[in-house]
Design a protein around this motif. Sequence first.
Motif, PDB file in Angstrom:
ATOM      1  N   ALA A 146     -27.984  -9.263 -90.824  1.00 48.40           N
ATOM      2  CA  ALA A 146     -27.771  -7.838 -90.595  1.00 48.40           C
ATOM      3  C   ALA A 146     -26.314  -7.426 -90.746  1.00 48.40           C
ATOM      4  O   ALA A 146     -26.000  -6.222 -90.714  1.00 48.40           O
ATOM      5  N   LEU A 147     -25.405  -8.391 -90.901  1.00 48.10           N
ATOM      6  CA  LEU A 147     -23.988  -8.060 -91.021  1.00 48.10           C
ATOM      7  C   LEU A 147     -23.665  -7.537 -92.413  1.00 48.10           C
ATOM      8  O   LEU A 147     -24.265  -7.950 -93.408  1.00 48.10           O
ATOM      9  N   SER A 148     -22.681  -6.670 -92.489  1.00 52.31           N
ATOM     10  CA  SER A 148     -22.280  -6.103 -93.774  1.00 52.31           C
ATOM     11  C   SER A 148     -21.519  -7.134 -94.593  1.00 52.31           C
ATOM     12  O   SER A 148     -20.993  -8.133 -94.072  1.00 52.31           O
ATOM     13  N   THR A 149     -21.442  -6.879 -95.895  1.00 51.95           N
ATOM     14  CA  THR A 149     -20.631  -7.721 -96.782  1.00 51.95           C
ATOM     15  C   THR A 149     -19.196  -7.777 -96.290  1.00 51.95           C
ATOM     16  O   THR A 149     -18.577  -8.850 -96.256  1.00 51.95           O
ATOM     17  N   ALA A 150     -18.653  -6.634 -95.907  1.00 48.94           N
ATOM     18  CA  ALA A 150     -17.259  -6.571 -95.467  1.00 48.94           C
ATOM     19  C   ALA A 150     -17.023  -7.446 -94.241  1.00 48.94           C
ATOM     20  O   ALA A 150     -15.992  -8.132 -94.135  1.00 48.94           O
ATOM     21  N   THR A 151     -17.969  -7.449 -93.312  1.00 44.10           N
ATOM     22  CA  THR A 151     -17.812  -8.255 -92.097  1.00 44.10           C
ATOM     23  C   THR A 151     -17.837  -9.740 -92.422  1.00 44.10           C
ATOM     24  O   THR A 151     -16.998 -10.518 -91.934  1.00 44.10           O
ATOM     25  N   ARG A 152     -18.802 -10.164 -93.247  1.00 45.30           N
ATOM     26  CA  ARG A 152     -18.872 -11.579 -93.609  1.00 45.30           C
ATOM     27  C   ARG A 152     -17.637 -12.011 -94.390  1.00 45.30           C
ATOM     28  O   ARG A 152     -17.092 -13.103 -94.186  1.00 45.30           O
ATOM     29  N   ALA A 153     -17.174 -11.161 -95.293  1.00 45.11           N
ATOM     30  CA  ALA A 153     -15.983 -11.492 -96.078  1.00 45.11           C
ATOM     31  C   ALA A 153     -14.746 -11.591 -95.191  1.00 45.11           C
ATOM     32  O   ALA A 153     -13.915 -12.499 -95.357  1.00 45.11           O
ATOM     33  N   ALA A 154     -14.622 -10.679 -94.240  1.00 48.01           N
ATOM     34  CA  ALA A 154     -13.476 -10.719 -93.332  1.00 48.01           C
ATOM     35  C   ALA A 154     -13.500 -11.987 -92.488  1.00 48.01           C
ATOM     36  O   ALA A 154     -12.453 -12.589 -92.206  1.00 48.01           O
ATOM     37  N   ALA A 155     -14.692 -12.423 -92.095  1.00 45.04           N
ATOM     38  CA  ALA A 155     -14.810 -13.653 -91.315  1.00 45.04           C
ATOM     39  C   ALA A 155     -14.378 -14.865 -92.128  1.00 45.04           C
ATOM     40  O   ALA A 155     -13.730 -15.782 -91.606  1.00 45.04           O
ATOM     41  N   LEU A 156     -14.703 -14.872 -93.406  1.00 43.30           N
ATOM     42  CA  LEU A 156     -14.268 -15.987 -94.261  1.00 43.30           C
ATOM     43  C   LEU A 156     -12.759 -15.999 -94.421  1.00 43.30           C
ATOM     44  O   LEU A 156     -12.129 -17.062 -94.401  1.00 43.30           O
ATOM     45  N   ARG A 157     -12.171 -14.828 -94.582  1.00 43.50           N
ATOM     46  CA  ARG A 157     -10.703 -14.794 -94.708  1.00 43.50           C
ATOM     47  C   ARG A 157     -10.040 -15.254 -93.406  1.00 43.50           C
ATOM     48  O   ARG A 157      -9.008 -15.946 -93.435  1.00 43.50           O
ATOM     49  N   ALA A 158     -10.626 -14.897 -92.268  1.00 45.28           N
ATOM     50  CA  ALA A 158     -10.093 -15.371 -90.988  1.00 45.28           C
ATOM     51  C   ALA A 158     -10.254 -16.888 -90.867  1.00 45.28           C
ATOM     52  O   ALA A 158      -9.385 -17.580 -90.316  1.00 45.28           O
ATOM     53  N   ALA A 159     -11.355 -17.423 -91.396  1.00 48.84           N
ATOM     54  CA  ALA A 159     -11.574 -18.868 -91.364  1.00 48.84           C
ATOM     55  C   ALA A 159     -10.553 -19.591 -92.242  1.00 48.84           C
ATOM     56  O   ALA A 159     -10.042 -20.658 -91.872  1.00 48.84           O
ATOM     57  N   ALA A 160     -10.240 -19.017 -93.409  1.00 48.71           N
ATOM     58  CA  ALA A 160      -9.221 -19.617 -94.280  1.00 48.71           C
ATOM     59  C   ALA A 160      -7.870 -19.643 -93.574  1.00 48.71           C
ATOM     60  O   ALA A 160      -7.130 -20.640 -93.645  1.00 48.71           O
ATOM     61  N   ALA A 161      -7.544 -18.558 -92.889  1.00 47.35           N
ATOM     62  CA  ALA A 161      -6.281 -18.506 -92.143  1.00 47.35           C
ATOM     63  C   ALA A 161      -6.270 -19.546 -91.028  1.00 47.35           C
ATOM     64  O   ALA A 161      -5.228 -20.176 -90.748  1.00 47.35           O
ATOM     65  N   ALA A 162      -7.404 -19.770 -90.399  1.00 42.57           N
ATOM     66  CA  ALA A 162      -7.483 -20.759 -89.328  1.00 42.57           C
ATOM     67  C   ALA A 162      -7.291 -22.173 -89.866  1.00 42.57           C
ATOM     68  O   ALA A 162      -6.662 -23.016 -89.212  1.00 42.57           O
ATOM     69  N   ILE A 163      -7.834 -22.448 -91.047  1.00 41.42           N
ATOM     70  CA  ILE A 163      -7.623 -23.770 -91.664  1.00 41.42           C
ATOM     71  C   ILE A 163      -6.141 -23.995 -91.907  1.00 41.42           C
ATOM     72  O   ILE A 163      -5.597 -25.073 -91.610  1.00 41.42           O
ATOM     73  N   ARG A 164      -5.474 -22.982 -92.430  1.00 44.41           N
ATOM     74  CA  ARG A 164      -4.030 -23.125 -92.692  1.00 44.41           C
ATOM     75  C   ARG A 164      -3.259 -23.294 -91.384  1.00 44.41           C
ATOM     76  O   ARG A 164      -2.343 -24.115 -91.300  1.00 44.41           O
ATOM     77  N   ALA A 165      -3.637 -22.551 -90.379  1.00 46.73           N
ATOM     78  CA  ALA A 165      -2.939 -22.659 -89.095  1.00 46.73           C
ATOM     79  C   ALA A 165      -3.134 -24.023 -88.458  1.00 46.73           C
ATOM     80  O   ALA A 165      -2.237 -24.558 -87.788  1.00 46.73           O
ATOM     81  N   ASP A 166      -4.306 -24.610 -88.669  1.00 48.26           N
ATOM     82  CA  ASP A 166      -4.621 -25.908 -88.069  1.00 48.26           C
ATOM     83  C   ASP A 166      -4.309 -27.077 -88.994  1.00 48.26           C
ATOM     84  O   ASP A 166      -4.716 -28.214 -88.698  1.00 48.26           O
ATOM     85  N   ALA A 167      -3.595 -26.826 -90.083  1.00 49.67           N
ATOM     86  CA  ALA A 167      -3.360 -27.879 -91.073  1.00 49.67           C
ATOM     87  C   ALA A 167      -2.792 -29.160 -90.470  1.00 49.67           C
ATOM     88  O   ALA A 167      -3.279 -30.262 -90.780  1.00 49.67           O
ATOM     89  N   PRO A 168      -1.772 -29.093 -89.614  1.00 50.61           N
ATOM     90  CA  PRO A 168      -1.248 -30.346 -89.048  1.00 50.61           C
ATOM     91  C   PRO A 168      -2.303 -31.141 -88.289  1.00 50.61           C
ATOM     92  O   PRO A 168      -2.400 -32.366 -88.442  1.00 50.61           O
ATOM     93  N   ALA A 169      -3.110 -30.463 -87.488  1.00 51.87           N
ATOM     94  CA  ALA A 169      -4.140 -31.160 -86.714  1.00 51.87           C
ATOM     95  C   ALA A 169      -5.232 -31.721 -87.628  1.00 51.87           C
ATOM     96  O   ALA A 169      -5.729 -32.839 -87.403  1.00 51.87           O
ATOM     97  N   ILE A 170      -5.605 -30.970 -88.664  1.00 44.64           N
ATOM     98  CA  ILE A 170      -6.650 -31.432 -89.582  1.00 44.64           C
ATOM     99  C   ILE A 170      -6.167 -32.655 -90.356  1.00 44.64           C
ATOM    100  O   ILE A 170      -6.895 -33.651 -90.510  1.00 44.64           O
ATOM    101  N   LEU A 171      -4.927 -32.616 -90.854  1.00 45.70           N
ATOM    102  CA  LEU A 171      -4.391 -33.744 -91.608  1.00 45.70           C
ATOM    103  C   LEU A 171      -4.210 -34.976 -90.722  1.00 45.70           C
ATOM    104  O   LEU A 171      -4.422 -36.112 -91.166  1.00 45.70           O
ATOM    105  N   ALA A 172      -3.838 -34.756 -89.468  1.00 42.63           N
ATOM    106  CA  ALA A 172      -3.717 -35.887 -88.542  1.00 42.63           C
ATOM    107  C   ALA A 172      -5.084 -36.520 -88.279  1.00 42.63           C
ATOM    108  O   ALA A 172      -5.222 -37.754 -88.235  1.00 42.63           O
ATOM    109  N   ALA A 173      -6.092 -35.682 -88.113  1.00 50.36           N
ATOM    110  CA  ALA A 173      -7.450 -36.197 -87.921  1.00 50.36           C
ATOM    111  C   ALA A 173      -7.903 -36.968 -89.148  1.00 50.36           C
ATOM    112  O   ALA A 173      -8.522 -38.039 -89.044  1.00 50.36           O
ATOM    113  N   ASN A 174      -7.594 -36.434 -90.329  1.00 56.88           N
ATOM    114  CA  ASN A 174      -7.976 -37.112 -91.560  1.00 56.88           C
ATOM    115  C   ASN A 174      -7.260 -38.454 -91.705  1.00 56.88           C
ATOM    116  O   ASN A 174      -7.847 -39.439 -92.173  1.00 56.88           O
TER     117      ASN A 174
END
Length: 426
Positions: free
Chosen positions: A33-61
Amino acid sequence: MSADPATALPEDPVALVRAMGTRARTAARTLAALSTATRAAALRAAAAAIRADAPAILAANARDVAAGEARGLSAALLDRLRLDVARLEGAAAGVEAIAGLPDPVGALVSEDRRPNGLVLRRVRVPIGVIGIIYESRPNVTADAGALCVMAGNAAILRGGSEAIESNRALHAALQRGFVAGGVPADAIQLVPTTDRAAVGAMLAAEGLIDMVVPRGGKSLVARVQAEARVPVLAHLDGINHSYVDGAADPAMAQALVVNAKLRRTGICGATETLLIDRAFADPAPLLAALIDGGCELRGDADVQAIDPRVRPVEASDWDTEYLDAILSVKRVDGVEDAIAHIARHSSGHTDAIVTEDAATAERFLNGVDSAIVMWNASTQFADGGEFGLGGEIGISTGRLHARGPVALEGLTTYKWTVTGTGQIRP
């Protein structure tokens, strides 16, 4: 809904998957039921979160890679497992790219007006809940999660034990971004256990999981296809061929074949068998470039006569996905012989021809029955991102629903809507 599904889920694998599936089913209804704009905005926020968590993700890897090395994982599997700054940025950029793609949900597939005045439309809708079972590659967590959510589906992710730390770190970032963008936390859930029984539970989750996508080795995919009681979207092997025709440009052939084999040997788009037309004037430099590049070649007496460094080929080599710097090589008598060999041994994933003869190329493109067939291009382009799809959930070698790189459209189905003006059936 909890942002950490593991905190409230049972330990028994069957009960675990059932609880996750129930939550996912609820989240899927909200997502649809969510709009295209809402889903797209959530993906962009997720991309930003990956970048913000890069040190922790790379350490885990790094912890996963160290554990994999200690376990004796092959170089190919370690390459699939390893993340670095560039690969992680590629994952974040891929999530962003998916957000910018045309939304298939709600798209009109066809419309027809019947003689009685009824208007029939086919409209794309999400599939519902997608289960993704994968090995080694932590980037699948980002690709699959983003694709499922953008197509309006909830995702249940079950990664391999070798990437458990990486997957948990990536999932946490994705989920935080999705929630910040207005998507339910349960829209993307990571199975918290490495117990293999959880895979069987997912395969039997009729009514909770609508489709399963396996991404991994032959044994995993074969098990999924054998045991699944829900629809499966899969391919078994990437036994891909590059055929160098007699009319191929030698410099182009060398560049393409070396790239197709050696750019990344551990991906499903890597060439595993090289076919060389007997009419190709000078195959020696081509073989030398591969061997000098670190590739082990296996061929019969005809190929060994060209370069003595070529090792003897076994019959099983023609049906082997090496995922390593190993290549089987065979000389063939023209395009028809190449097509016949591919028909016997290809897994139906990706096969390519190198030639300057358009008529020969057309014969190859029409005669090879694979999901992806290429002319004068490296098989390493067999990738949803390279196809402009923003990423892929997998490459399907089947014939139903979707074929080749499966991205947003492949994660939707359709429904019929019928509009009348009071018609009754006589």
